[in-house]
Design an enzyme around this catalytic site. Structure first.
Site, PDB file in Angstrom:
ATOM      1  N   GLN A  66      46.861  38.319  44.646  1.00 46.15           N
ATOM      2  CA  GLN A  66      45.989  39.186  45.243  1.00 46.15           C
ATOM      3  C   GLN A  66      45.084  40.024  44.286  1.00 46.15           C
ATOM      4  O   GLN A  66      43.889  40.355  44.312  1.00 46.15           O
ATOM      5  CB  GLN A  66      46.623  39.894  46.388  1.00 46.15           C
ATOM      6  CG  GLN A  66      46.722  39.248  47.625  1.00 46.15           C
ATOM      7  CD  GLN A  66      45.450  38.962  48.363  1.00 46.15           C
ATOM      8  OE1 GLN A  66      44.587  39.646  48.381  1.00 46.15           O
ATOM      9  NE2 GLN A  66      45.603  37.855  49.219  1.00 46.15           N
ATOM     10  N   GLU A  67      45.836  40.668  43.390  1.00 47.70           N
ATOM     11  CA  GLU A  67      45.539  41.712  42.303  1.00 47.70           C
ATOM     12  C   GLU A  67      44.698  40.966  41.439  1.00 47.70           C
ATOM     13  O   GLU A  67      43.378  41.347  41.109  1.00 47.70           O
ATOM     14  CB  GLU A  67      46.374  42.501  41.650  1.00 47.70           C
ATOM     15  CG  GLU A  67      47.439  43.288  42.598  1.00 47.70           C
ATOM     16  CD  GLU A  67      48.656  42.437  43.079  1.00 47.70           C
ATOM     17  OE1 GLU A  67      49.732  43.291  43.863  1.00 47.70           O
ATOM     18  OE2 GLU A  67      48.709  41.133  43.284  1.00 47.70           O
ATOM     19  N   THR A  68      45.073  39.673  40.978  1.00 46.35           N
ATOM     20  CA  THR A  68      44.531  38.939  39.834  1.00 46.35           C
ATOM     21  C   THR A  68      43.035  38.487  40.264  1.00 46.35           C
ATOM     22  O   THR A  68      42.115  38.685  39.404  1.00 46.35           O
ATOM     23  CB  THR A  68      45.501  37.752  39.339  1.00 46.35           C
ATOM     24  OG1 THR A  68      46.235  38.179  38.607  1.00 46.35           O
ATOM     25  CG2 THR A  68      44.498  36.640  38.786  1.00 46.35           C
ATOM     26  N   LEU A  98      40.705  41.395  40.644  1.00 46.95           N
ATOM     27  CA  LEU A  98      40.442  42.021  39.279  1.00 46.95           C
ATOM     28  C   LEU A  98      39.285  41.002  38.545  1.00 46.95           C
ATOM     29  O   LEU A  98      38.474  41.740  37.841  1.00 46.95           O
ATOM     30  CB  LEU A  98      41.496  42.659  38.561  1.00 46.95           C
ATOM     31  CG  LEU A  98      42.253  43.722  39.017  1.00 46.95           C
ATOM     32  CD1 LEU A  98      43.522  43.967  38.388  1.00 46.95           C
ATOM     33  CD2 LEU A  98      41.285  45.113  39.006  1.00 46.95           C
TER      34      LEU A  98
END
Length: 291
Positions: free
Chosen positions: A236-238, A241
């Site tokens: 999710q974060e990757t 970003l």
């Protein structure tokens, strides 16, 4: 001139409380130039919810430039969250939203923790509110402040240094099966060249949700960017970003990534076997109480 202590500061539609308790975080002359930090917190009903949110509310009492976007996984806003915000004096420094997670993405009770991505719909609802109701020209900062973590107030003074157009990062304690995950800097301590992690190290951004903050103008420059249920678990974060920045553009904070100011202290699920026994007999220990 800085705002006098004991007064209210009103900026970009956000009222911020300023009192004597905050002097250890910011000097009086710094108040006027503080960027507003919009903290997006997904939350859902569970026995530990009020305790978790109470801990977070105490951080908000101490940090004057925080604005809380709290998004419930619910069809309706709850009195529990409304009462908590009012009791903490945060009604003017918060917005209470709600959106239900689609049934297809609710993990069965028997499944392991995080078998499905959590908070996706709620974080996206918070982002939509930001893009609709805040000033695109404002230098604000956006942080995904999950209710299961523990935060030092110093994290937010560091986060306030996030430069326009950048994503800032720092270490997170007790995460990814390590004591700490942290950015790795070059010899000059000016640029991030990697991360120490053992959990899916192949990710372009192998960091926790608590490890970064975003200059708000980036979200207006990229209005299509949001979280996705299609992202692989742990990505999710990757994926978020990757649509906003690159590794070399990241801004290291927290004393060149040497200070740990946030911990992933997920509360252990409370054992309520005694309560279950009471309810079988039509009784409950919390009758008439909000716990």
């Amino acid at each position: 001139m800085g705002a006098p202590l004991g007064h209210m500061v009103y900026q970009y539609g956000v009222t911020r409380c300023v009192d004597q308790t905050e002097q250890s975080i910011y000097t009086e002359n710094e108040y006027e130039n503080l960027p507003t930090i919009y903290a997006i917190t997904p939350t859902y009903a569970r026995p530990e919810q009020k305790a978790e949110l109470t801990r977070l509310s105490h951080v908000f009492m101490l940090v004057p430039n925080l604005y809380w976007i709290i998004v419930e996984d619910s069809d309706e806003k709850t009195h529990l969250v409304e009462n908590l915000l009012a009791r903490a004096g945060l009604t003017l420094r918060s917005i209470q939203l709600q959106v239900k997670t689609p049934a297809a993405y609710v993990p069965p009770r028997a499944e392991p923790y995080r078998v499905q991505p959590r908070g996706v719909k709620q974080r996206n609802t918070g982002l939509s509110w930001l893009r609709s109701y805040t000033d695109p020209e404002e230098h604000g900062i956006v942080y995904f402040m999950d209710d299961e973590n523990t935060y030092s107030v110093d994290l937010f003074s560091e986060m306030s240094k996030t430069q326009p157009g950048r994503v800032s990062v720092w270490p997170v304690g007790l995460v990814g099966t390590l004591m700490v995950e942290r950015p790795i800097l070059n010899d000059q301590k000016t640029e991030i060249i990697g991360f120490n992690t053992v959990s899916r190290p192949e990710r372009p951004f192998p960091i926790d949700m608590a490890a970064f903050a975003i200059s708000k103008n980036l979200l207006f420059q990229h209005p299509e960017v949001r979280f996705s249920y299609n992202a692989h678990l742990g990505y999710q974060e990757t994926e978020f970003l990757m649509n906003l920045t690159t590794l070399r553009e990241l801004q290291p904070l927290a004393t060149e990534s040497e200070d740990v100011l946030v911990w992933h202290t997920r509360t252990q699920k409370t054992k309520l076997t005694g309560e279950d026994g009471l309810r079988k007999n039509g009784r409950r220990s919390d009758e008439g109480l909000e716990v």
